[in-house]
Design a protein around this motif. Structure first.
Motif, PDB file in Angstrom:
ATOM      1  N   SER A 113       1.155  -5.318   3.149  1.00 33.61           N
ATOM      2  CA  SER A 113      -0.146  -5.518   3.672  1.00 33.61           C
ATOM      3  C   SER A 113      -0.429  -6.897   3.883  1.00 33.61           C
ATOM      4  N   ILE A 155       2.451 -10.660   6.434  1.00 36.53           N
ATOM      5  CA  ILE A 155       1.786 -10.083   5.069  1.00 36.53           C
ATOM      6  C   ILE A 155       1.503 -11.259   4.068  1.00 36.53           C
ATOM      7  N   GLU A 162      -5.772  -7.057   6.469  1.00 41.29           N
ATOM      8  CA  GLU A 162      -5.669  -5.709   6.396  1.00 41.29           C
ATOM      9  C   GLU A 162      -6.307  -5.187   5.102  1.00 41.29           C
ATOM     10  N   LEU A 163      -6.139  -6.074   4.155  1.00 41.96           N
ATOM     11  CA  LEU A 163      -6.823  -5.656   2.692  1.00 41.96           C
ATOM     12  C   LEU A 163      -8.270  -6.362   2.700  1.00 41.96           C
ATOM     13  N   MET A 178      -6.922   2.224   3.239  1.00 48.96           N
ATOM     14  CA  MET A 178      -6.952   0.971   3.593  1.00 48.96           C
ATOM     15  C   MET A 178      -8.587   0.660   3.661  1.00 48.96           C
ATOM     16  N   ALA A 189       0.790  -1.130   0.167  1.00 50.02           N
ATOM     17  CA  ALA A 189      -0.121  -0.062  -0.049  1.00 50.02           C
ATOM     18  C   ALA A 189       0.970   1.215   0.027  1.00 50.02           C
TER      19      ALA A 189
END
Length: 207
Positions: free
Chosen positions: A170, A186, A174-175, A149, A143
């Motif tokens: 990310s 991640i 979080e996505l 976000m 990002a």
């Protein structure tokens, strides 16, 4: 530049152009245009365009994409309202495939690393991250500054423990990806993912 539209709150289209870094804000309104700026140094951090749907049709609420032609209309309105600034155009994707090409421990942390992340054929950014699965060669989703976000957080250039950091690697959570693991780490992409490619959940996630 981040464009956010709220149809239910005065038909306002907001353009966030800088991080206020916690500073107190003030605003100046002329007609249907309001400039939001920092009190300490006068830096413009956002523009509010009221009755925005009179300029052009806006699809959706929340973060929206604004075309070059639409931004030109907004900038014309800003000028006609008496302001001597314009909103710079920025249509580059804000969520892209990145590859970690270097990873060193943060000198002032027992869990953070300083990563050099390749985000295009000719650009590498530095990101401070604490992801336990970060490693050299890993491809992930980055990002970039200017991203918003799914939870509403804004991504800007900053520092972590005194080290400059530009963007965020990310996690699936979080996505807000479907069936995202509820743990730290991640997103890990396949080795054939193309660095710099715009993030596409249908292509890059098989959760």
């Amino acid at each position: 530049m981040i464009a956010i539209y709220n149809q239910n709150l005065n038909d306002v289209l907001m353009f966030i152009v800088a991080d206020n870094k916690g500073a107190d804000l003030d605003f100046e309104r002329k007609g249907n245009v309001a400039k939001v700026f920092r009190q300490d140094n006068g830096e413009t951090v956002a523009w509010n365009i009221f009755e925005a749907s009179k300029l052009f049709e806006i699809v959706g609420n929340g973060q929206v994409e604004i075309s070059s032609e639409e931004l030109s209309q907004v900038n014309s309105l800003i000028s006609e309202s008496g302001f001597d600034q314009v909103i710079p155009e920025d249509n580059d994707p804000k969520f892209v495939v990145g590859e970690i090409v270097e990873l060193v421990p943060h000198a002032d942390s027992d869990h953070l690393n300083i990563a050099q992340v390749k985000i295009s054929e000719d650009e590498t950014v530095q990101i401070v991250a604490g992801a336990p699965n970060a490693r050299v060669g890993l491809k992930t989703i980055v990002a970039l500054p200017g991203a918003i976000m799914p939870n509403g957080s804004l991504i800007f250039d900053g520092e972590l423990r005194g080290v400059p950091s530009s963007g965020m690697m990310s996690s699936p959570r979080e996505l807000a990806l479907p069936n995202a693991p509820q743990k730290r780490g991640i997103i890990e992409l396949s080795s054939d993912a193309v660095v710099g490619e715009k993030f596409d959940p249908a292509k890059h996630w098989q959760g």
